[in-house]
Design a protein around this motif. Structure first.
Motif, PDB file in Angstrom:
ATOM      1  N   ASP A   1       0.580 -21.802   1.099  1.00 54.93           N
ATOM      2  CA  ASP A   1       1.803 -21.495   1.870  1.00 54.93           C
ATOM      3  C   ASP A   1       3.183 -21.124   1.069  1.00 54.93           C
ATOM      4  N   TYR A   2       3.203 -22.029   0.130  1.00 56.22           N
ATOM      5  CA  TYR A   2       4.385 -21.827  -1.024  1.00 56.22           C
ATOM      6  C   TYR A   2       4.173 -20.698  -2.149  1.00 56.22           C
TER       7      TYR A   2
ATOM      8  N   ASN B   1      -1.817 -13.615  -1.136  1.00 55.12           N
ATOM      9  CA  ASN B   1      -1.669 -14.831  -0.947  1.00 55.12           C
ATOM     10  C   ASN B   1      -2.499 -15.903  -1.753  1.00 55.12           C
TER      11      ASN B   1
ATOM     12  N   PRO C   1       7.897 -20.762   3.318  1.00 57.07           N
ATOM     13  CA  PRO C   1       7.295 -20.781   4.817  1.00 57.07           C
ATOM     14  C   PRO C   1       8.073 -21.499   5.622  1.00 57.07           C
TER      15      PRO C   1
END
Length: 271
Positions: A170-171, A200, A271
């Protein structure tokens, strides 16, 4: 490498019968920092295990080491041998009862996590990780802990590490290093469900080759395994720049297996 580049060495599952060989590899590399992926001193991570098995060989690196704890450390109540040994040597550990912390090496943000205590997304550690990653200003991020989300070795995949893996993706973190299974394995960039995702995903390495006897049994992993070897002790060498990394597996003397890969850091978003 340019002057801005930094070298970090990584290994888990260390002392162990062959850590008197892997320490020689670390010495030859002469890294700026050394990270451990847990199970540093067998069998129980007690004070005597660290004094007898670890300190004579890997204790020489205490000025550059940034450890994480494994399940064997917790065979001694509260991993007291682990925390006591490192803290008496002036090595940061994140503190007893926690064992998670972060630091920077060059242009990389490094995060040591503890998969032996609660590490779900809603746990104290999970919430800390989110805050820590949000606060980092470095362009690249590497995290490490003991139990691998993906592994084709004896223990197999650790579903309990899914939340940590997802927070990191997410980061837009870049690299994860784990141990626990006593082999070397490189995975393609993937998300927590095992799907390849260069935009990602994290590239995960299992480097449980620090010196404890290697495992021969295997499992099928949900992760996209690219390279697997369970016959060679050694360490991982990361040459880190502001935009990416070059990785090389460095075997102990007399062994020929090696591996290498390069990667570019993700563009950071929140996010």
């Amino acid at each position: 490498m340019s002057q801005a580049d930094m070298t970090v060495v990584a290994a888990g599952d260390i002392c162990g019968s062959a850590c008197n060989q892997t320490d020689d590899v670390v010495t030859r590399i002469n890294p700026a920092a050394l990270i451990t992926a847990g199970d540093n001193a067998y069998d129980k991570g007690s004070s005597s295990d660290y004094k007898r098995n670890y300190d004579p060989h890997w204790g020489k690196f205490n000025k550059i080491v940034h450890p994480s704890a494994g399940n064997h450390e917790y065979k001694t109540s509260g991993a007291s041998g682990y925390f006591g040994y490192y803290e008496s040597a002036g090595v940061p550990t994140g503190g007893s009862g926690k064992g998670y912390y972060s630091f920077d090496v060059g242009e990389w943000h490094m995060v040591a996590l503890n998969s032996n205590i609660s590490h779900s997304a809603g746990s104290t550690q999970g919430q800390w990780l989110k805050r820590d990653l949000a606060a980092s200003t470095k362009p690249c991020t590497m995290a490490y802990w003991h139990h691998p989300r993906f592994s084709s070795g004896d223990h197999g995949d650790s579903s309990g590490s899914t939340d940590l893996y997802k927070i990191l993706t997410d980061y837009k973190a870049d690299v994860v290093v784990n141990g626990h299974d006593h082999h070397y394995e490189r995975f393609a960039m993937a998300t927590a469900d095992g799907k390849k995702d260069e935009a990602n995903g994290l590239r995960q390495f299992v480097i449980g080759t620090g010196g404890r006897a290697l495992y021969s049994s295997t499992h099928t992993s949900r992760g996209p395994s690219e390279v697997f070897d369970n016959k060679t002790f050694g360490v991982g060498q990361f040459d880190l720049s502001a935009s990416g990394y070059k990785f090389t597996f460095r075997p102990v003397e007399g062994r020929t297996f090696t591996d290498s890969v390069q990667g570019t850091c993700h563009a950071k978003t929140r996010p």
